[in-house]
Design an enzyme around this catalytic site. Sequence first.
Site, PDB file in Angstrom:
ATOM      1  N   CYS A 167     -28.457 -14.782  -8.032  1.00 55.75           N
ATOM      2  CA  CYS A 167     -28.602 -13.384  -7.590  1.00 55.75           C
ATOM      3  C   CYS A 167     -29.293 -12.564  -8.676  1.00 55.75           C
ATOM      4  O   CYS A 167     -29.175 -12.877  -9.860  1.00 55.75           O
ATOM      5  CB  CYS A 167     -27.247 -12.731  -7.363  1.00 55.75           C
ATOM      6  SG  CYS A 167     -26.273 -13.503  -6.086  1.00 55.75           S
TER       7      CYS A 167
ATOM      8  N   ARG B 152     -29.803  -5.518  -4.757  1.00 52.94           N
ATOM      9  CA  ARG B 152     -29.573  -6.888  -5.211  1.00 52.94           C
ATOM     10  C   ARG B 152     -30.097  -7.896  -4.205  1.00 52.94           C
ATOM     11  O   ARG B 152     -30.186  -7.610  -3.009  1.00 52.94           O
ATOM     12  CB  ARG B 152     -28.079  -7.090  -5.411  1.00 52.94           C
ATOM     13  CG  ARG B 152     -27.214  -7.070  -4.134  1.00 52.94           C
ATOM     14  CD  ARG B 152     -26.862  -8.418  -3.530  1.00 52.94           C
ATOM     15  NE  ARG B 152     -26.345  -9.397  -4.423  1.00 52.94           N
ATOM     16  CZ  ARG B 152     -25.054  -9.471  -4.782  1.00 52.94           C
ATOM     17  NH1 ARG B 152     -24.181  -8.626  -4.281  1.00 52.94           N
ATOM     18  NH2 ARG B 152     -24.658 -10.417  -5.602  1.00 52.94           N
TER      19      ARG B 152
ATOM     20  N   ASN C 154     -22.760 -14.062  -9.483  1.00 55.51           N
ATOM     21  CA  ASN C 154     -22.074 -15.244  -9.997  1.00 55.51           C
ATOM     22  C   ASN C 154     -22.189 -15.369 -11.514  1.00 55.51           C
ATOM     23  O   ASN C 154     -23.245 -15.102 -12.091  1.00 55.51           O
ATOM     24  CB  ASN C 154     -22.679 -16.496  -9.365  1.00 55.51           C
ATOM     25  CG  ASN C 154     -21.744 -17.094  -8.345  1.00 55.51           C
ATOM     26  OD1 ASN C 154     -20.776 -16.472  -7.937  1.00 55.51           O
ATOM     27  ND2 ASN C 154     -22.032 -18.316  -7.934  1.00 55.51           N
TER      28      ASN C 154
HETATM   29  C1  LIG Z   1     -21.933 -16.371  -3.904  1.00 61.74           C
HETATM   30  C2  LIG Z   1     -22.052 -14.876  -4.241  1.00 61.74           C
HETATM   31  C3  LIG Z   1     -22.783 -14.722  -5.548  1.00 61.74           C
HETATM   32  C4  LIG Z   1     -24.216 -15.125  -5.399  1.00 61.74           C
HETATM   33  C5  LIG Z   1     -24.690 -15.624  -6.707  1.00 61.74           C
HETATM   34  O1  LIG Z   1     -24.641 -14.988  -7.745  1.00 61.74           O
HETATM   35  N1  LIG Z   1     -25.110 -16.857  -6.677  1.00 61.74           N
HETATM   36  C6  LIG Z   1     -25.429 -17.536  -7.889  1.00 61.74           C
HETATM   37  C7  LIG Z   1     -25.627 -18.976  -7.602  1.00 61.74           C
HETATM   38  S1  LIG Z   1     -25.336 -19.948  -8.994  1.00 61.74           S
HETATM   39  O2  LIG Z   1     -23.952 -20.342  -9.008  1.00 61.74           O
HETATM   40  O3  LIG Z   1     -25.634 -19.191 -10.183  1.00 61.74           O
HETATM   41  O4  LIG Z   1     -26.222 -21.080  -8.800  1.00 61.74           O
HETATM   42  C8  LIG Z   1     -20.694 -14.182  -4.372  1.00 61.74           C
HETATM   43  C9  LIG Z   1     -20.906 -12.643  -4.572  1.00 61.74           C
HETATM   44  C10 LIG Z   1     -19.698 -11.962  -3.918  1.00 61.74           C
HETATM   45  C11 LIG Z   1     -18.774 -13.116  -3.559  1.00 61.74           C
HETATM   46  C12 LIG Z   1     -17.733 -12.856  -2.471  1.00 61.74           C
HETATM   47  C13 LIG Z   1     -16.866 -11.650  -2.845  1.00 61.74           C
HETATM   48  O5  LIG Z   1     -16.364 -11.768  -4.177  1.00 61.74           O
HETATM   49  C14 LIG Z   1     -15.694 -11.462  -1.860  1.00 61.74           C
HETATM   50  C15 LIG Z   1     -14.882 -12.751  -1.594  1.00 61.74           C
HETATM   51  C16 LIG Z   1     -13.997 -13.084  -2.797  1.00 61.74           C
HETATM   52  C17 LIG Z   1     -13.177 -14.345  -2.548  1.00 61.74           C
HETATM   53  O6  LIG Z   1     -12.448 -14.621  -3.721  1.00 61.74           O
HETATM   54  C18 LIG Z   1     -14.076 -15.533  -2.212  1.00 61.74           C
HETATM   55  C19 LIG Z   1     -14.911 -15.213  -0.998  1.00 61.74           C
HETATM   56  C20 LIG Z   1     -15.777 -13.937  -1.181  1.00 61.74           C
HETATM   57  C21 LIG Z   1     -16.388 -13.651   0.183  1.00 61.74           C
HETATM   58  C22 LIG Z   1     -16.869 -14.138  -2.264  1.00 61.74           C
HETATM   59  C23 LIG Z   1     -17.788 -15.333  -1.920  1.00 61.74           C
HETATM   60  C24 LIG Z   1     -18.908 -15.530  -2.971  1.00 61.74           C
HETATM   61  O7  LIG Z   1     -18.357 -15.924  -4.190  1.00 61.74           O
HETATM   62  C25 LIG Z   1     -19.740 -14.242  -3.167  1.00 61.74           C
HETATM   63  C26 LIG Z   1     -20.498 -13.992  -1.863  1.00 61.74           C
END
Ligand SMILES: C[C@H](CCC(=O)NCCS(=O)(=O)O)[C@H]1CC[C@H]2[C@@H]3[C@H](O)C[C@@H]4C[C@H](O)CC[C@]4(C)[C@H]3C[C@H](O)[C@]12C
Length: 321
Positions: free
Chosen positions: A2, A18, A81
């Site tokens: 992200c 974002r 993340n």
């Molecule tokens: C995956 C999302 C972040 C995207 C990102 O930064 N990806 C990076 C990929 S990498 O690893 O670095 O490869 C995060 C941002 C917000 C998160 C969500 C929010 O925190 C709200 C809830 C929180 C719960 O604990 C889990 C489900 C969830 C619904 C989360 C799912 C997921 O972790 C999300 C959608």
Amino acid sequence: MCTSIRFTDNSGHMYLGRNLDWSFDYGQQVRVMPRGFHIPYSFIDDATAAHAVIGMCIDYRNYPMFFDCGNDAGLAVAGLNFPGYAEYAEGPVDGKTNIAAYEFPLWVAATFSTVDEVEAALRDTVIVAKSAGEGLGVSLLHWIIGDSQRSIVVEVMADGLHVYDDPVDTLANQPTFPWHMENLRTYITATSDFPQTATWRGAELKPYGAGAGMRGIPGDCYSPSRFVKAAYLNANYPQKESETENVVRMFRSLEGVVMIEGASRMGDGKFEKTIYTGCFSARTGNYYYAMYGDPSIRYVSLMDAEGASPDRLVVPEPRRS
Ligand SMILES: C[C@H](CCC(=O)NCCS(=O)(=O)O)[C@H]1CC[C@H]2[C@@H]3[C@H](O)C[C@@H]4C[C@H](O)CC[C@]4(C)[C@H]3C[C@H](O)[C@]12C
């Protein structure tokens, strides 16, 4: 992965946007939380929202688990993340404000009006590794928080909670924010200026055209690369006046760090792509968004919660921008 950026228009109104990059859709939706909404926090009793909040979330049984959101005071926040670094408290700590990690964006936007207020409150706050519900786990995130004056980055690690001033108004994923800032020093010769003709011994080397000064700015999707490119674009974009120009600025800038399907696989072998791009405008209270498979920009507004019952999240009707 992200990427997030923040900037202001000519009159000082903030825009925070974002890209949410992942391999699948979480079933996220845009919701408006009315002022006065009862918030069932894990560790705080009887809380109601001091601000109306709009953003992208999972509507979990009438509870908005926001990924990114903004409020009626012009404060916005996005979670990105941060695995391998994020480490929350195992449980609540007596005498502190305890916030579960999944509650953080909601708590920030429902409670505060400015970044200064958030920063002051964070001195007494503990982020707790509590799951939002069965099977949901605990997301390992760091956050960017912005208002009309500035932005900060919040990172919770084994050595405690850190708040950093973010002078480039940019955030990506790992590693830490101070690492990203240090890394920017590698790119200080990058310039948007039209290149001069160079003379190498007897050769006169003329530029092919614009862009030569930007060579060296990375174009890949790796987190350090996206940070550099987003920070460069955000630093060089000229100031704009109207809402449309600034929304265009946000979407064009975030396109510069978009993840295109097929370009990179995640650890599980699936392709990562920009699931959606979102932008909160503090000028209008609008939240603009576009999905990977449908890049046309739609928007909903904080106004959609006006007169709404504080008992329910508002499901706004999207408009085309
Ligand atoms: C995956 C999302 C972040 C995207 C990102 O930064 N990806 C990076 C990929 S990498 O690893 O670095 O490869 C995060 C941002 C917000 C998160 C969500 C929010 O925190 C709200 C809830 C929180 C719960 O604990 C889990 C489900 C969830 C619904 C989360 C799912 C997921 O972790 C999300 C959608």
